[in-house]
Write an enzyme that holds these catalytic residues in place. Structure first.
Site, PDB file in Angstrom:
ATOM      1  N   GLU A  39       0.838  -1.211   0.000  1.00 13.54           N
ATOM      2  CA  GLU A  39       0.000   0.000   0.000  1.00 13.54           C
ATOM      3  C   GLU A  39       0.862   1.246   0.000  1.00 13.54           C
ATOM      4  O   GLU A  39       2.076   1.170   0.195  1.00 13.54           O
ATOM      5  CB  GLU A  39      -0.869   0.015   1.275  1.00 13.54           C
ATOM      6  CG  GLU A  39      -2.353  -0.254   1.040  1.00 13.54           C
ATOM      7  CD  GLU A  39      -3.098   0.915   0.387  1.00 13.54           C
ATOM      8  OE1 GLU A  39      -2.450   1.862  -0.105  1.00 13.54           O
ATOM      9  OE2 GLU A  39      -4.338   0.861   0.375  1.00 13.54           O
ATOM     10  N   ASN A 130      -5.183   5.144   7.518  1.00 16.11           N
ATOM     11  CA  ASN A 130      -5.187   4.526   6.193  1.00 16.11           C
ATOM     12  C   ASN A 130      -4.392   5.412   5.245  1.00 16.11           C
ATOM     13  O   ASN A 130      -3.254   5.715   5.535  1.00 16.11           O
ATOM     14  CB  ASN A 130      -6.634   4.256   5.758  1.00 16.11           C
ATOM     15  CG  ASN A 130      -6.724   3.176   4.723  1.00 16.11           C
ATOM     16  OD1 ASN A 130      -5.926   2.253   4.738  1.00 16.11           O
ATOM     17  ND2 ASN A 130      -7.663   3.273   3.811  1.00 16.11           N
ATOM     18  N   ASN A 182      -9.617   7.174   2.108  1.00 17.24           N
ATOM     19  CA  ASN A 182      -8.657   6.612   1.165  1.00 17.24           C
ATOM     20  C   ASN A 182      -7.996   7.654   0.278  1.00 17.24           C
ATOM     21  O   ASN A 182      -7.542   8.671   0.784  1.00 17.24           O
ATOM     22  CB  ASN A 182      -9.327   5.482   0.374  1.00 17.24           C
ATOM     23  CG  ASN A 182      -8.608   4.172   0.589  1.00 17.24           C
ATOM     24  OD1 ASN A 182      -7.385   4.150   0.634  1.00 17.24           O
ATOM     25  ND2 ASN A 182      -9.343   3.090   0.744  1.00 17.24           N
ATOM     26  N   ASP A 234      -9.716   2.976  -4.323  1.00 16.73           N
ATOM     27  CA  ASP A 234      -8.777   2.928  -3.197  1.00 16.73           C
ATOM     28  C   ASP A 234      -7.819   4.114  -3.304  1.00 16.73           C
ATOM     29  O   ASP A 234      -8.257   5.254  -3.275  1.00 16.73           O
ATOM     30  CB  ASP A 234      -8.094   1.554  -3.196  1.00 16.73           C
ATOM     31  CG  ASP A 234      -7.470   1.192  -1.864  1.00 16.73           C
ATOM     32  OD1 ASP A 234      -6.979   2.094  -1.177  1.00 16.73           O
ATOM     33  OD2 ASP A 234      -7.447   0.001  -1.504  1.00 16.73           O
TER      34      ASP A 234
END
Ligand code: NAG
Ligand code: NAG
Length: 333
Positions: A39, A130, A182, A234
């Site tokens: 990520e 996140n 996100n 995302d």
């Protein structure tokens, strides 16, 4: 409707990103071995390094574009995102569980020191940081989500925070509530802010005031359902033409979107169903680095998508990215 993608999946860490591809169209390369949940790719043009994380393993990686070397450190907790600092390329502002932590990575001996700057969401201890980025002024924008992403049983637990140099220990709530905070991006003129709360399946656009770091006038710029895209948007980035590039988790692809007209301009398949994020990099900012995940895949699915969890590189896309902003909230730890 879409250009045919030349798919060159070359397994191995030393694959040239600019390889022996004679076609003029886009090409795809797998540039790392898989981890569990790659990520938050972030490009540092000062040293031509791509940073990314394996969230739940607490691992922060550096991929050196010049010699293709990968190194990592392991932090204690879930790590995401990682943003490099303006004052020092080895100083990072990192999301660790629900804290914002400064990490100084000594690449020579592989050690690091860290200092917690702030912790958020005491009322929701199961929240984690996140996605996140720095804005043009170096302020930090980090969002949270409930760890299990179960928005039915645990709705509205996420928030988007902004952290400024004036008061590093007190992140301000900018958008609340959200479910899964996100992707975000600022346009070239730096007067629009784009934001994704994944379960909405929308890309929101706000007016952006750079001086105060304020957003206003939310409108929906792109609606996945209008384009038969049943996936979670995302991570996201933007190109020099102000088009958005969005990772589709559960959609096995990256889409290119015009946020002004709401048009879907292109779609690039990635050989991994769970595409987590995208970031422009390379010396000319014309390589789109794409992170992916293998979380929740069965052995059978992993057999079919062995590259899931790797970082990929898409090249020859006919455009390039805007420079990555660096964090400017502390000078050292
Ligand atoms: C790096 O960390 C290891 C393990 O904590 C330690 O043994 C070593 O002395 C450290 N190296 C330096 C140069 O500080
Ligand atoms: C979060 O998810 C819940 C359940 O799906 C939904 O009712 C709620 O409206 C969502 N919140 C936002 C801010 O979209």
């Amino acid at each position: 409707m879409f250009r045919h993608l030349v798919l060159i999946v070359a397994i191995g860490l030393n694959t040239e990103v600019h390889g022996s591809n004679n076609f003029d169209g886009p090409a795809l390369y797998q540039i790392t071995e898989p981890v569990t949940h790659a990520e938050c790719p972030s490009w540092d043009g000062r040293n031509n390094i791509l940073y990314y994380v394996d969230v739940h393993a607490g691992k922060m990686f550096s991929y050196d574009y010049t010699n293709k070397e990968i190194t990592s450190i392991t932090l204690e907790g879930a790590v995401s995102p990682v943003v490099q600092s303006k004052s020092d390329p080895d100083l990072f502002i990192v999301g660790l569980d629900r804290s914002i932590v400064a990490v100084k990575w000594n690449r020579e001996d592989g050690n690091y020191t860290s200092k917690t700057l702030a912790t958020v969401s005491d009322d929701h201890p199961d929240c984690n940081m996140n996605d996140g980025k720095a804005d043009k002024e170096g302020r930090i924008w980090y969002g949270t989500m409930d760890q299990d992403a179960d928005t039915v049983n645990h709705p509205n637990r996420g928030k988007l925070f902004r952290i400024t140099r004036d008061d590093v220990s007190t992140p301000e709530e900018i958008i609340s509530p959200v479910n899964v905070s996100n992707g975000m991006a600022w346009n070239k003129a730096n007067d629009k802010f784009y934001y994704i709360d994944s379960p909405t399946q929308q890309i929101a656009e706000y007016d952006y005031d750079n001086e105060n770091g304020e957003i206003s006038n939310r409108r929906v710029a792109f609606e996945l359902k209008d384009h038969d895209l049943n996936a979670s948007p995302d991570g996201m980035t933007i190109d020099v033409d102000d088009n958005l590039w969005v990772a589709l988790y559960g959609g096995g692809s990256v889409i290119k979107v015009n946020p002004t007209t709401g048009e879907l301009l292109d779609r690039f398949p990635i050989p991994a169903e769970s595409v987590t994020s995208v970031m422009w990099g390379g010396p000319d900012l014309d390589i789109l680095f794409v992170t992916t995940s293998r979380i929740g895949l069965s052995d059978d699915q992993i057999m079919k998508q062995p590259g899931a969890g790797s970082v990929f590189a898409l090249t020859k896309l006919g455009t390039s990215g805007l420079p990555v902003f660096e964090a400017d909230i502390i000078d050292n730890i």
